[in-house]
Design a protein around this motif. Structure first.
Motif, mmCIF file in Angstrom:
data_model
loop_
_atom_site.group_PDB
_atom_site.id
_atom_site.type_symbol
_atom_site.label_atom_id
_atom_site.label_comp_id
_atom_site.label_asym_id
_atom_site.label_seq_id
_atom_site.Cartn_x
_atom_site.Cartn_y
_atom_site.Cartn_z
ATOM 1 N N ASP A 156 0.826 -1.201 0.000
ATOM 2 C CA ASP A 156 0.000 0.000 0.000
ATOM 3 C C ASP A 156 0.863 1.256 0.000
ATOM 4 O O ASP A 156 0.598 2.193 -0.760
ATOM 5 C CB ASP A 156 -0.931 -0.007 1.211
ATOM 6 C CG ASP A 156 -1.798 1.240 1.263
ATOM 7 O OD1 ASP A 156 -2.524 1.481 0.281
ATOM 8 O OD2 ASP A 156 -1.724 1.962 2.273
ATOM 9 N N GLN A 157 1.884 1.288 0.807
ATOM 10 C CA GLN A 157 2.773 2.451 0.861
ATOM 11 C C GLN A 157 3.515 2.620 -0.466
ATOM 12 O O GLN A 157 3.665 3.731 -0.955
ATOM 13 C CB GLN A 157 3.773 2.303 2.006
ATOM 14 C CG GLN A 157 4.691 3.491 2.177
ATOM 15 C CD GLN A 157 3.977 4.708 2.716
ATOM 16 O OE1 GLN A 157 2.942 4.594 3.364
ATOM 17 N NE2 GLN A 157 4.499 5.869 2.449
ATOM 18 N N ARG A 213 2.560 1.625 -3.505
ATOM 19 C CA ARG A 213 1.628 2.099 -4.544
ATOM 20 C C ARG A 213 1.249 3.553 -4.330
ATOM 21 O O ARG A 213 1.162 4.320 -5.282
ATOM 22 C CB ARG A 213 0.383 1.219 -4.546
ATOM 23 C CG ARG A 213 0.662 -0.177 -5.059
ATOM 24 C CD ARG A 213 -0.571 -0.997 -5.127
ATOM 25 N NE ARG A 213 -1.448 -0.410 -6.150
ATOM 26 C CZ ARG A 213 -2.713 -0.734 -6.295
ATOM 27 N NH1 ARG A 213 -3.264 -1.611 -5.493
ATOM 28 N NH2 ARG A 213 -3.436 -0.190 -7.234
ATOM 29 N N ARG A 214 1.025 3.938 -3.074
ATOM 30 C CA ARG A 214 0.657 5.323 -2.781
ATOM 31 C C ARG A 214 1.793 6.279 -3.133
ATOM 32 O O ARG A 214 1.565 7.323 -3.730
ATOM 33 C CB ARG A 214 0.290 5.440 -1.299
ATOM 34 C CG ARG A 214 -0.313 6.777 -0.951
ATOM 35 C CD ARG A 214 -0.767 6.793 0.476
ATOM 36 N NE ARG A 214 -1.810 5.777 0.645
ATOM 37 C CZ ARG A 214 -2.236 5.361 1.812
ATOM 38 N NH1 ARG A 214 -1.698 5.816 2.919
ATOM 39 N NH2 ARG A 214 -3.182 4.457 1.905
ATOM 40 N N ASN A 215 3.019 5.923 -2.771
ATOM 41 C CA ASN A 215 4.163 6.783 -3.080
ATOM 42 C C ASN A 215 4.441 6.834 -4.573
ATOM 43 O O ASN A 215 4.826 7.873 -5.098
ATOM 44 C CB ASN A 215 5.415 6.307 -2.336
ATOM 45 C CG ASN A 215 5.415 6.748 -0.895
ATOM 46 O OD1 ASN A 215 4.568 7.520 -0.478
ATOM 47 N ND2 ASN A 215 6.358 6.246 -0.135
ATOM 48 N N ARG A 267 2.311 6.561 -6.985
ATOM 49 C CA ARG A 267 1.283 7.379 -7.646
ATOM 50 C C ARG A 267 1.473 8.865 -7.371
ATOM 51 O O ARG A 267 1.372 9.687 -8.262
ATOM 52 C CB ARG A 267 -0.103 6.972 -7.152
ATOM 53 C CG ARG A 267 -0.670 5.819 -7.886
ATOM 54 C CD ARG A 267 -2.135 5.685 -7.564
ATOM 55 N NE ARG A 267 -2.491 4.275 -7.615
ATOM 56 C CZ ARG A 267 -3.383 3.709 -6.853
ATOM 57 N NH1 ARG A 267 -4.025 4.403 -5.958
ATOM 58 N NH2 ARG A 267 -3.640 2.438 -6.976
ATOM 59 N N GLN A 268 1.721 9.222 -6.124
ATOM 60 C CA GLN A 268 1.709 10.633 -5.750
ATOM 61 C C GLN A 268 3.023 11.342 -6.046
ATOM 62 O O GLN A 268 3.027 12.417 -6.619
ATOM 63 C CB GLN A 268 1.380 10.780 -4.260
ATOM 64 C CG GLN A 268 -0.038 10.373 -3.948
ATOM 65 C CD GLN A 268 -0.327 10.436 -2.457
ATOM 66 O OE1 GLN A 268 0.556 10.657 -1.657
ATOM 67 N NE2 GLN A 268 -1.577 10.223 -2.097
#
Length: 84
Positions: free
Chosen positions: A31-32, A34-36, A38-39
C-alpha cells in the motif's frame, strides 16, 4: 525435562495472531509503495524503507510482549503459553 505444549484453543489463538501479523505487514508495504509511486514518483525501495521501521517496531513489540508468557515460569503462565 522437555516442555510440551498441547494444541488447544489458546494455541490456535496464538497462531491466529501470528498469521494476522504476517499477512498485515506485506499489505502495508505494498500500500505504501503504490501510494508513493502514484503521488510522488518515489521508487519502491524508498517506499519499503519508509514502512520498514514501523513494521519492525510492531514485530519487536509483539516479541517483547509475548516472550514473558513463554520464558518466565509462574502461576498462570501454563494457560497462556500457547499464545506466546
Amino acid at each position: 525435562m522437555p516442555l510440551s505444549q498441547p494444541f488447544d484453543m489458546i494455541t490456535m489463538l496464538g497462531f491466529l495472531i501470528l498469521m494476522g501479523t504476517v499477512v498485515n505487514n506485506p499489505i502495508l508495504v505494498v500500500d505504501q509503495a503504490r501510494r508513493n509511486l502514484r503521488q510522488q514518483g518515489v521508487s519502491v525501495v524508498d517506499a519499503v524503507q519508509t514502512r520498514l521501521r514501523p513494521i519492525a517496531m510492531t514485530t519487536l513489540t509483539n516479541l517483547c510482549g509475548l516472550s514473558p508468557l513463554v520464558f518466565l515460569p509462574g502461576e498462570g503462565t501454563e494457560l497462556y503459553r500457547g499464545v506466546g
